[in-house]
Design a protein around this motif. Structure first.
Motif, PDB file in Angstrom:
ATOM      1  N   TYR B 115       0.849  -1.203   0.000  1.00 39.56           N
ATOM      2  CA  TYR B 115       0.000   0.000   0.000  1.00 39.56           C
ATOM      3  C   TYR B 115       0.882   1.251   0.000  1.00 39.56           C
ATOM      4  O   TYR B 115       0.643   2.209  -0.732  1.00 39.56           O
ATOM      5  CB  TYR B 115      -0.899  -0.034   1.241  1.00 39.56           C
ATOM      6  CG  TYR B 115      -1.674   1.232   1.510  1.00 39.56           C
ATOM      7  CD1 TYR B 115      -2.824   1.539   0.775  1.00 39.56           C
ATOM      8  CD2 TYR B 115      -1.282   2.134   2.504  1.00 39.56           C
ATOM      9  CE1 TYR B 115      -3.552   2.694   1.037  1.00 39.56           C
ATOM     10  CE2 TYR B 115      -1.997   3.287   2.770  1.00 39.56           C
ATOM     11  CZ  TYR B 115      -3.134   3.568   2.036  1.00 39.56           C
ATOM     12  OH  TYR B 115      -3.842   4.716   2.295  1.00 39.56           O
ATOM     13  N   PHE B 259      -7.484  -6.782 -12.716  1.00 38.18           N
ATOM     14  CA  PHE B 259      -8.502  -7.095 -11.714  1.00 38.18           C
ATOM     15  C   PHE B 259      -8.403  -6.130 -10.538  1.00 38.18           C
ATOM     16  O   PHE B 259      -9.403  -5.593 -10.061  1.00 38.18           O
ATOM     17  CB  PHE B 259      -8.328  -8.547 -11.249  1.00 38.18           C
ATOM     18  CG  PHE B 259      -9.317  -8.977 -10.198  1.00 38.18           C
ATOM     19  CD1 PHE B 259     -10.686  -8.856 -10.414  1.00 38.18           C
ATOM     20  CD2 PHE B 259      -8.883  -9.499  -8.989  1.00 38.18           C
ATOM     21  CE1 PHE B 259     -11.602  -9.257  -9.439  1.00 38.18           C
ATOM     22  CE2 PHE B 259      -9.799  -9.900  -8.015  1.00 38.18           C
ATOM     23  CZ  PHE B 259     -11.155  -9.778  -8.240  1.00 38.18           C
ATOM     24  N   MET B 260      -7.185  -5.922 -10.076  1.00 33.99           N
ATOM     25  CA  MET B 260      -6.959  -4.988  -8.970  1.00 33.99           C
ATOM     26  C   MET B 260      -7.496  -3.600  -9.339  1.00 33.99           C
ATOM     27  O   MET B 260      -8.190  -2.952  -8.552  1.00 33.99           O
ATOM     28  CB  MET B 260      -5.455  -4.910  -8.693  1.00 33.99           C
ATOM     29  CG  MET B 260      -5.023  -3.916  -7.649  1.00 33.99           C
ATOM     30  SD  MET B 260      -5.801  -4.171  -6.084  1.00 33.99           S
ATOM     31  CE  MET B 260      -5.392  -5.893  -5.802  1.00 33.99           C
ATOM     32  N   ARG B 263     -11.566  -3.846 -10.081  1.00 35.18           N
ATOM     33  CA  ARG B 263     -12.413  -4.363  -8.991  1.00 35.18           C
ATOM     34  C   ARG B 263     -12.206  -3.602  -7.678  1.00 35.18           C
ATOM     35  O   ARG B 263     -13.161  -3.216  -7.025  1.00 35.18           O
ATOM     36  CB  ARG B 263     -12.111  -5.867  -8.774  1.00 35.18           C
ATOM     37  CG  ARG B 263     -12.795  -6.502  -7.564  1.00 35.18           C
ATOM     38  CD  ARG B 263     -14.307  -6.546  -7.729  1.00 35.18           C
ATOM     39  NE  ARG B 263     -14.964  -7.245  -6.633  1.00 35.18           N
ATOM     40  CZ  ARG B 263     -15.445  -6.662  -5.542  1.00 35.18           C
ATOM     41  NH1 ARG B 263     -15.307  -5.364  -5.380  1.00 35.18           N
ATOM     42  NH2 ARG B 263     -16.064  -7.360  -4.602  1.00 35.18           N
ATOM     43  N   TRP B 264     -10.940  -3.411  -7.298  1.00 34.72           N
ATOM     44  CA  TRP B 264     -10.691  -2.881  -5.956  1.00 34.72           C
ATOM     45  C   TRP B 264     -10.300  -1.411  -5.924  1.00 34.72           C
ATOM     46  O   TRP B 264     -10.620  -0.706  -4.976  1.00 34.72           O
ATOM     47  CB  TRP B 264      -9.625  -3.730  -5.245  1.00 34.72           C
ATOM     48  CG  TRP B 264     -10.048  -5.150  -5.085  1.00 34.72           C
ATOM     49  CD1 TRP B 264      -9.503  -6.257  -5.676  1.00 34.72           C
ATOM     50  CD2 TRP B 264     -11.161  -5.650  -4.306  1.00 34.72           C
ATOM     51  NE1 TRP B 264     -10.189  -7.379  -5.324  1.00 34.72           N
ATOM     52  CE2 TRP B 264     -11.206  -7.053  -4.472  1.00 34.72           C
ATOM     53  CE3 TRP B 264     -12.116  -5.051  -3.488  1.00 34.72           C
ATOM     54  CZ2 TRP B 264     -12.178  -7.846  -3.856  1.00 34.72           C
ATOM     55  CZ3 TRP B 264     -13.071  -5.836  -2.866  1.00 34.72           C
ATOM     56  CH2 TRP B 264     -13.090  -7.219  -3.055  1.00 34.72           C
ATOM     57  N   PRO B 267     -13.388   2.044  -8.069  1.00 31.50           N
ATOM     58  CA  PRO B 267     -14.392   2.915  -7.444  1.00 31.50           C
ATOM     59  C   PRO B 267     -13.749   4.044  -6.631  1.00 31.50           C
ATOM     60  O   PRO B 267     -14.276   5.158  -6.601  1.00 31.50           O
ATOM     61  CB  PRO B 267     -15.166   1.950  -6.528  1.00 31.50           C
ATOM     62  CG  PRO B 267     -14.961   0.603  -7.128  1.00 31.50           C
ATOM     63  CD  PRO B 267     -13.571   0.626  -7.694  1.00 31.50           C
ATOM     64  N   ASN B 268     -12.635   3.758  -5.997  1.00 32.66           N
ATOM     65  CA  ASN B 268     -11.959   4.799  -5.207  1.00 32.66           C
ATOM     66  C   ASN B 268     -11.312   5.843  -6.112  1.00 32.66           C
ATOM     67  O   ASN B 268     -11.221   7.013  -5.750  1.00 32.66           O
ATOM     68  CB  ASN B 268     -10.913   4.163  -4.286  1.00 32.66           C
ATOM     69  CG  ASN B 268     -11.547   3.200  -3.307  1.00 32.66           C
ATOM     70  OD1 ASN B 268     -12.593   3.490  -2.733  1.00 32.66           O
ATOM     71  ND2 ASN B 268     -10.955   2.034  -3.144  1.00 32.66           N
ATOM     72  N   GLN B 273     -19.352   4.351  -6.412  1.00 31.41           N
ATOM     73  CA  GLN B 273     -19.535   2.925  -6.670  1.00 31.41           C
ATOM     74  C   GLN B 273     -20.075   2.740  -8.089  1.00 31.41           C
ATOM     75  O   GLN B 273     -20.706   3.632  -8.648  1.00 31.41           O
ATOM     76  CB  GLN B 273     -20.512   2.333  -5.662  1.00 31.41           C
ATOM     77  CG  GLN B 273     -19.925   2.292  -4.253  1.00 31.41           C
ATOM     78  CD  GLN B 273     -20.700   1.376  -3.313  1.00 31.41           C
ATOM     79  OE1 GLN B 273     -21.880   1.147  -3.499  1.00 31.41           O
ATOM     80  NE2 GLN B 273     -20.013   0.873  -2.302  1.00 31.41           N
ATOM     81  N   ARG B 315      -3.768 -10.474  -3.273  1.00 32.90           N
ATOM     82  CA  ARG B 315      -4.310  -9.122  -3.137  1.00 32.90           C
ATOM     83  C   ARG B 315      -5.747  -9.022  -3.627  1.00 32.90           C
ATOM     84  O   ARG B 315      -6.367  -7.975  -3.510  1.00 32.90           O
ATOM     85  CB  ARG B 315      -3.445  -8.106  -3.909  1.00 32.90           C
ATOM     86  CG  ARG B 315      -1.993  -8.067  -3.540  1.00 32.90           C
ATOM     87  CD  ARG B 315      -1.712  -7.522  -2.188  1.00 32.90           C
ATOM     88  NE  ARG B 315      -1.917  -6.098  -2.043  1.00 32.90           N
ATOM     89  CZ  ARG B 315      -1.710  -5.427  -0.910  1.00 32.90           C
ATOM     90  NH1 ARG B 315      -1.276  -6.081   0.167  1.00 32.90           N
ATOM     91  NH2 ARG B 315      -1.928  -4.144  -0.832  1.00 32.90           N
ATOM     92  N   GLY B 316      -6.244 -10.124  -4.215  1.00 32.82           N
ATOM     93  CA  GLY B 316      -7.575 -10.037  -4.812  1.00 32.82           C
ATOM     94  C   GLY B 316      -8.596 -11.001  -4.251  1.00 32.82           C
ATOM     95  O   GLY B 316      -9.792 -10.862  -4.523  1.00 32.82           O
TER      96      GLY B 316
END
Lengths: 213, 419
Positions: B115, B259-260, B263-264, B267-268, B273, B315-316
């Motif tokens: 992170y 994917f990261m 998916r994760w 949205p941020n 969303q 991580r996923g």
């Protein structure tokens, strides 16, 4: 005179610095805030955080086998120190006397001695690893060494005070412990409290993704 | 202080949140993260210790958030980050970190180093210290729509080729489809068998799906380099394409970082969303198999193993699904040691594969994969679920003169569709 000062005003001062310092450090971390996560979670982050707070007490097998010495030294020191701080009879008597808390059962003396030796050996092993291993030698600064030596002397004088022959040894132990309390909030010893925060942040993030971190 | 240095330091300052502050406050420099990093273990060089890669960020934290650092700054003895630091750490931050997250799994105090590396890279972008290869990939992703320069025409050519091979029609721009499939450029250019496999599986399982001509590329070099604006632009392209078609779900391709990103992180990055669900292809295949829509037949007895792409598994959170799928088509599936959430990275994630400068250390780090493969019993086939991992595995195998075959899990599943 010196004994009275160490047992009285200096104790009050050091424990105040410790308490205020720790609270100040924790607040200064929390108030920075964490950005929210808008990704739809797979699982509850709170549960993930709690899981990681607990699960990281166990070293993962993948790292345990690669760094056995430091893992074992870490356990010896931390478990030993915890047991000494909270289950050594002289410490329990001290807490009862100073904080007015009800007494609880302490370790038998033989276990107390054994625990002290284990913790001491763990600390020495960890420090030797720190100065001899190329990675920890490179990473370690004055902060790590100061903390290690302060803890070392507190434990050493604690062991000597066990002989109960000279009150001056008890006073010396107490004085060094007070210095440690003053140094504590301004050092990496804060990990004693902040580990729960860092494990929780990581565990919650990964938990939302469905990963047991 | 130069303007670029000021920007870099300001960016490091801006990234400081409670997570990072708690991480630096908790670190006791035990060095265990080095034991989890493929670059540190395989090179045996301490400078590749994960937490050390965060030294510029730690300096800012120390100077501005710690008692001794602040005191030292007042009397002029605490070091500030210098241009030299940015220059020296650029290779550590970009060439020898795939953001695989293995170090984050072993830290006793729970520090998520990955992170912080991600955040630190944003400061390196602000200061202008980034590898050329990754810069160019990001520029292509923004200007052309793909880090490899893949255009819609390229996709259309691949689709024509897949349609010819499979005899199936790849649905393009179908409004109201249940699923919108995304690809990585490598799949479009190097591994069109993935697209063919997808077409066969979806035909057999009766899945309503489409491909958007406006948003088909899922990888995100903006995230890899640490440029939030570029990352946001790339995610928005996919989001608006999915919204325009009104699909219920978007399928992330096999690619781990894609994917990261979608998916994760997506949205941020866009600050809201999605009105649709994002599902990884392996999750979807597993669901289809479990609910009986996808019937499989035949078991291969070829000994094979599975390489977990870090961003998909560790991580996923997609760890069990590939194993369930493999066990339904392979009778001799062998786990690598440390497989699953503690897998060892292929060495090319996090933009390292796009950074030619990192080739030497990447191939040195691949030695860990060689060791893992040597422990298996007669395995000559590696199955994975990431086009980038696949390419990196092939490159590493060739470098070490190993003869293993690498294949994609989706293709393997497609070979076992019940006729």
């Amino acid at each position: 005179m010196f004994t009275d000062f160490i047992d009285g005003p200096f104790w009050t001062f050091s424990v105040s610095v410790f308490a205020i310092g720790v609270i100040w450090r924790l607040i200064s971390i929390i108030r920075l805030g964490v950005p929210g996560d808008l990704a739809v979670p797979r699982e509850d982050g709170g549960a993930g955080g709690m899981r990681t707070i607990l699960s990281r007490f166990m070293a993962r097998p993948a790292v345990r086998k690669r760094a056995l010495l430091i893992v074992v030294a870490g356990y010896m020191f931390h478990v030993g120190l915890f047991a000494l701080l909270f289950f050594a009879q002289p410490h329990i008597d001290f807490y009862v006397d100073r904080f007015g808390v009800p007494a609880w059962a302490g370790m038998p003396r033989w276990l107390f001695i054994l625990t002290a030796e284990i913790a001491f050996a763990g600390l020495i092993m960890a420090w030797l690893y720190r100065v001899m291993h190329p990675v920890t030698r490179m990473l370690s600064g004055i902060g790590e060494h100061t903390a290690s030596w302060l803890v070392f002397f507190v434990m050493l004088t604690g062991c000597l005070a066990l002989l109960e022959q000279y009150d001056s040894l008890r006073v010396l132990h107490f004085f060094l412990a007070e210095l440690l309390l003053i140094y504590f909030p301004f050092s990496s010893l804060m990990h004693t409290f902040t580990f729960a925060f860092s494990r929780n942040y990581t565990g919650a993030t990964m938990g939302r993704r469905g990963v047991d971190a | 202080m130069s303007e670029r240095l000021e920007k870099g330091i300001q960016a490091l300052r801006d990234k400081m949140d409670a997570r990072i502050a708690s991480y630096f406050s908790s670190c006791v420099h035990c060095g265990l993260c080095a034991e989890a990093c493929l670059f540190a273990t395989e090179s045996q060089d301490p400078i590749y210790t994960p937490i050390y890669k965060l030294e510029p960020m730690r300096k800012v934290w120390s100077r501005e958030y710690s008692f001794w650092g602040k005191l030292g700054a007042m009397i002029g003895v605490t070091d500030n980050v210098t241009e030299e630091d940015f220059a020296n750490w650029e290779t550590l931050v970009y060439d020898s970190c795939t953001m695989c997250g293995r170090c984050s799994m072993v830290c006793p105090v729970g520090i998520d180093i990955t992170y912080m590396i991600r955040k630190e890279r944003e400061a390196f972008v602000a200061a202008g210290y980034t590898p050329e290869g990754l810069q160019a990939a990001t520029e292509r992703a923004i200007n052309i729509g793909s880090p490899m320069g893949v255009t819609l025409k390229t996709l259309q050519a691949t689709i024509r080729s897949v349609e010819k091979e499979t005899g199936l029609t790849i649905p393009m721009d179908v409004a109201g489809a249940d699923y919108m499939a995304l690809f990585s450029s490598m799949e479009i250019v190097n591994f069109e068998e993935y697209i063919a496999g997808l077409a066969r599986i979806f035909k057999a399982a009766g899945v309503s799906w489409t491909v958007s001509s406006k948003g088909f590329e899922a990888t995100n070099s903006g995230i890899q380099i640490g440029d939030p604006e570029a990352a946001k632009t790339i995610v928005e392209r996919v989001v608006s394409a999915a919204e325009e078609l009104g699909v219920k779900s978007v399928i992330s391709p096999e690619c781990g970082h894609a994917f990261m990103a979608i998916r994760w992180e997506g949205p941020n990055l866009i600050g809201r969303q999605y009105p649709f669900k994002v599902i990884h292809i392996l999750e979807l295949l597993s669901e289809l198999h479990e609910n009986g829509s996808l019937q499989l037949e035949g078991m291969t007895d070829t000994p094979l193993t599975y390489h977990d792409p870090c961003q998909i598994s560790r991580r996923g959170g997609v760890i069990q699904q590939p194993r369930d799928l493999l066990n339904s088509v392979a009778s001799n599936f062998q786990e690598m040691s440390d497989g699953g959430d503690m897998n060892w990275c292929c060495g090319g994630g996090g933009g390292v594969s796009a950074n030619e400068r990192a080739d030497e250390i990447r191939l040195q780090a691949f030695n860990i994969k060689k060791k893992q493969l040597a422990e298996l019993d007669g395995v000559e086939t590696i199955v994975t679920a990431c086009a980038n991992c696949r390419l990196m595995l092939e490159d590493g195998l060739e470098h070490y003169e190993l003869s293993h075959e690498v294949t994609g899990l989706t293709e393997l599943i497609a070979e076992h569709i019940k006729q």
